[in-house]
Write an enzyme that holds these catalytic residues in place. Structure first.
Site, PDB file in Angstrom:
ATOM      1  N   LYS A 125       0.867  -1.184   0.000  1.00 14.78           N
ATOM      2  CA  LYS A 125       0.000   0.000   0.000  1.00 14.78           C
ATOM      3  C   LYS A 125       0.897   1.225   0.000  1.00 14.78           C
ATOM      4  O   LYS A 125       2.038   1.172   0.456  1.00 14.78           O
ATOM      5  CB  LYS A 125      -0.873  -0.007   1.255  1.00 14.78           C
ATOM      6  N   ASP A 165      -6.927   4.481  -4.746  1.00 21.55           N
ATOM      7  CA  ASP A 165      -7.610   4.372  -3.447  1.00 21.55           C
ATOM      8  C   ASP A 165      -8.212   5.758  -3.221  1.00 21.55           C
ATOM      9  O   ASP A 165      -8.400   6.514  -4.198  1.00 21.55           O
ATOM     10  CB  ASP A 165      -6.603   3.983  -2.332  1.00 21.55           C
TER      11      ASP A 165
HETATM   12  P1  NDP Z   1     -12.949   8.046  -3.131  1.00 21.19           P
HETATM   13  O1  NDP Z   1     -11.902   9.053  -2.896  1.00 21.19           O
HETATM   14  O2  NDP Z   1     -13.480   7.834  -4.500  1.00 21.19           O
HETATM   15  O3  NDP Z   1     -14.216   8.369  -2.201  1.00 21.19           O
HETATM   16  C1  NDP Z   1     -14.112   8.458  -0.824  1.00 21.19           C
HETATM   17  C2  NDP Z   1     -15.445   8.940  -0.282  1.00 21.19           C
HETATM   18  O4  NDP Z   1     -15.404   8.898   1.142  1.00 21.19           O
HETATM   19  C3  NDP Z   1     -15.754  10.372  -0.656  1.00 21.19           C
HETATM   20  O5  NDP Z   1     -17.149  10.554  -0.747  1.00 21.19           O
HETATM   21  C4  NDP Z   1     -15.177  11.148   0.527  1.00 21.19           C
HETATM   22  O6  NDP Z   1     -15.775  12.404   0.734  1.00 21.19           O
HETATM   23  C5  NDP Z   1     -15.502  10.216   1.671  1.00 21.19           C
HETATM   24  N1  NDP Z   1     -14.555  10.382   2.776  1.00 21.19           N
HETATM   25  C6  NDP Z   1     -13.209  10.269   2.728  1.00 21.19           C
HETATM   26  N2  NDP Z   1     -12.683  10.514   3.938  1.00 21.19           N
HETATM   27  C7  NDP Z   1     -13.720  10.783   4.750  1.00 21.19           C
HETATM   28  C8  NDP Z   1     -13.824  11.120   6.112  1.00 21.19           C
HETATM   29  N3  NDP Z   1     -12.746  11.219   6.894  1.00 21.19           N
HETATM   30  N4  NDP Z   1     -15.075  11.335   6.617  1.00 21.19           N
HETATM   31  C9  NDP Z   1     -16.152  11.222   5.840  1.00 21.19           C
HETATM   32  N5  NDP Z   1     -16.117  10.914   4.532  1.00 21.19           N
HETATM   33  C10 NDP Z   1     -14.924  10.706   4.003  1.00 21.19           C
HETATM   34  O7  NDP Z   1     -12.384   6.687  -2.507  1.00 21.19           O
HETATM   35  P2  NDP Z   1     -12.837   5.200  -2.779  1.00 21.19           P
HETATM   36  O8  NDP Z   1     -14.306   5.144  -3.007  1.00 21.19           O
HETATM   37  O9  NDP Z   1     -11.928   4.618  -3.774  1.00 21.19           O
HETATM   38  O10 NDP Z   1     -12.461   4.504  -1.401  1.00 21.19           O
HETATM   39  C11 NDP Z   1     -13.367   4.469  -0.292  1.00 21.19           C
HETATM   40  C12 NDP Z   1     -12.924   3.403   0.684  1.00 21.19           C
HETATM   41  O11 NDP Z   1     -12.906   2.130   0.013  1.00 21.19           O
HETATM   42  C13 NDP Z   1     -11.525   3.565   1.271  1.00 21.19           C
HETATM   43  O12 NDP Z   1     -11.518   3.056   2.585  1.00 21.19           O
HETATM   44  C14 NDP Z   1     -10.679   2.670   0.382  1.00 21.19           C
HETATM   45  O13 NDP Z   1      -9.504   2.241   1.037  1.00 21.19           O
HETATM   46  C15 NDP Z   1     -11.624   1.528   0.160  1.00 21.19           C
HETATM   47  N6  NDP Z   1     -11.339   0.706  -1.010  1.00 21.19           N
HETATM   48  C16 NDP Z   1     -11.330   1.246  -2.263  1.00 21.19           C
HETATM   49  C17 NDP Z   1     -11.088   0.436  -3.348  1.00 21.19           C
HETATM   50  C18 NDP Z   1     -11.186   0.946  -4.746  1.00 21.19           C
HETATM   51  O14 NDP Z   1     -11.133   0.119  -5.669  1.00 21.19           O
HETATM   52  N7  NDP Z   1     -11.360   2.237  -4.979  1.00 21.19           N
HETATM   53  C19 NDP Z   1     -10.753  -0.984  -3.187  1.00 21.19           C
HETATM   54  C20 NDP Z   1     -10.868  -1.464  -1.838  1.00 21.19           C
HETATM   55  C21 NDP Z   1     -11.117  -0.616  -0.799  1.00 21.19           C
HETATM   56  P3  NDP Z   1     -15.271  13.717  -0.066  1.00 21.19           P
HETATM   57  O15 NDP Z   1     -15.898  13.620  -1.425  1.00 21.19           O
HETATM   58  O16 NDP Z   1     -15.757  14.832   0.753  1.00 21.19           O
HETATM   59  O17 NDP Z   1     -13.778  13.614  -0.116  1.00 21.19           O
END
Ligand code: NDP
Length: 444
Positions: A125, A165
């Site tokens: 990671k 991510d």
């Molecule tokens: P994105 O950046 O596309 O989206 C993240 C979302 O979560 C956004 O809506 C963001 O809000 C919100 N967010 C982030 N931090 C916070 C916080 N501290 N409090 C509240 N909301 C928050 O990321 P992903 O969708 O790719 O990833 C989301 C999760 O899934 C992570 O934990 C990641 O590790 C996990 N994951 C992702 C994978 C992937 O293929 N993308 C694979 C496996 C796991 P805002 O728009 O305001 O930033």
């Protein structure tokens, strides 16, 4: 003191100030006690000590110039945790909260998740405390080019293959890949999540969210149930959340709430995902705009309130520790039956305990969100074979993988006498494959 307790105590002593890493290691190691009891040779071989120590952790300076001409400096990380079963594989996170503890917790989780996919990928990671939010495209490009100017020497199609991510989507992967290709002069599958015109795979964008829904669907099916008519809450409105929402709704569920880091929207008529996509993907806007655009929807500042909305199924898809013990109790009180983690470690250890004690079917992240990395491995296979599979082909493989993961973790939970405890099942099933490979490799 047991072997597991000794390793955990030492880990905390050797890695102070790494609370997220301690949390992940505690969750994982405590569930592995029955396995190490069965295999006393693991202690002699120092297997757990080696398992929790990254093979390599790289930290580097990332200087870049912002639009006002000022030099900015961020921290860059790549933790190459475990390559026993394949090249390091795992995403890059760009978010101001990123530090070594967070990257190590994610890397440790990734080892077992990747093992669960059944594909030959090790765990790693990386990321940076850089915040792409509010930056111009040129600034994001300048940052990505600088980041890759150091990272390129540590990665490779058969060594380490990063992906996206939080904060790293198609735009960032494009800039990172462009710089790698320029420095190395090779067009290879060194990053996944690439665009379809330069070696990407169909379904990769949708994979984590779709996979989350596929595994939940299998858990429902095993209990004679389905998504049809269920009320669902999804936190986040990023990549994982959007495609989880789309797939759940296509299976007949009603998703009534989503959030971003500022607040949540509630739409009793069911979230219109095309509106969310337009706001978050096309315009990089705020979820608040949803309530301004859709009649009947309301917006509330702050995230936590989302968990007080009654639902049958909760899919946390934003970030770590978003469901604390209090939110877990509220969810249970309001009748939640299934919680499946799209994000990594979104539930605290205490929250997980509440779900398990209340009979909620709880699918932990390393199983439930493995669809993303599994499809990344399918992208790697297509790259190295110079093939391009159709959407239907990749989607079918993804679904088969998620169904297999469900049965794998279910069987492991039964075999070790913890039926229905999928935290145990996932950790044990993932670990056994890695441990067997590590033992075969000798002391390395
Ligand atoms: P994105 O950046 O596309 O989206 C993240 C979302 O979560 C956004 O809506 C963001 O809000 C919100 N967010 C982030 N931090 C916070 C916080 N501290 N409090 C509240 N909301 C928050 O990321 P992903 O969708 O790719 O990833 C989301 C999760 O899934 C992570 O934990 C990641 O590790 C996990 N994951 C992702 C994978 C992937 O293929 N993308 C694979 C496996 C796991 P805002 O728009 O305001 O930033």
């Amino acid at each position: 003191m047991s072997y597991v307790e000794k390793v955990l105590e030492n880990l905390k002593k050797q890695n102070p100030n790494e609370p997220e890493f301690h949390q992940a290691a505690t969750e994982i190691l405590t569930t592995l006690a029955p396995v190490v009891e069965k295999h006393p040779e693991y202690e002699t071989a120092g297997l757990l000590e080696r398992f929790v120590e990254p093979e390599r952790a790289i930290m580097f300076r990332v200087p870049w110039v912002d639009d006002s001409g000022k030099v900015q400096v961020n921290k860059g990380y790549r933790v190459q945790f475990n390559s026993a079963i394949g090249p390091y594989k795992g995403g890059l996170r760009f978010h101001p909260s990123v530090n070594l503890s967070i990257i190590k917790f994610l890397g440790l989780e990734q080892i077992l998740k990747n093992s669960l996919t059944g594909l030959p990928i090790g765990g790693g990671k990386g990321g940076s405390d850089f915040d792409p939010k509010g930056k111009s495209d040129r600034e994001v490009m300048a940052f990505c080019q600088s980041f890759m100017t150091e990272l390129y020497r540590h990665i490779g199609a058969d060594t380490d293959v990063p992906a996206g991510d939080i904060g790293v989507g198609g735009r960032e992967i494009g800039y990172l890949f462009g710089q790698y290709k320029r420095i190395r002069d090779e067009h290879v599958g060194v990053l996944t999540g690439r665009g379809l015109t330069y070696g990407g795979s169909l379904v990769r964008t949708e994979a984590t969210g779709y996979g989350l829904v596929y595994i939940t669907e299998e858990a429902l099916k095993a209990r004679g149930d389905s998504f049809k008519g269920k009320t669902v809450i999804i936190s986040g409105s990023g990549n994982v959340a959007i495609y989880a929402c789309q797939k759940a709704q296509s299976l007949g569920a009603k998703v009534v709430a989503m959030y971003d880091s500022n607040g949540y929207v509630y739409d009793p008529n069911g979230i219109q995902i095309e509106v969310v996509k337009d706001i978050k993907e096309a315009k990089r806007g705020r979820i608040k705009e949803y309530a301004e655009r859709v009649k009947g929807a309301t917006y509330k500042e702050g995230c936590k309130g989302i968990w007080s909305i009654p639902c049958d199924i909760a899919l946390p898809c934003a970030t770590q520790n978003e469901i604390d013990v209090e939110s877990a109790k509220t969810l249970v009180k309001n009748g939640v039956k299934y919680v499946a983690e799209g994000a990594n470690m979104p539930s605290t250890l205490e929250a997980i305990e509440v779900f398990q004690k209340s009979g909620v079917v709880f699918l932990p992240a390393k199983a439930a969100n493995a669809g993303g990395v599994a499809t990344s491995a399918l992208e790697m296979a297509q790259s190295s074979g110079r093939m391009f599979w159709s959407f239907e082909e990749v989607d079918k493989k993804l679904k088969d993988i998620m169904v297999n993961i469900y049965h794998n973790i279910d069987n492991a939970s039964k075999e070790y006498g913890y039926e229905g405890n999928y935290v145990m099942g996932a950790n044990i099933a993932g670990f056994i494959k890695v441990a067997t490979a590590m033992m075969a490799h000798g002391i390395v």
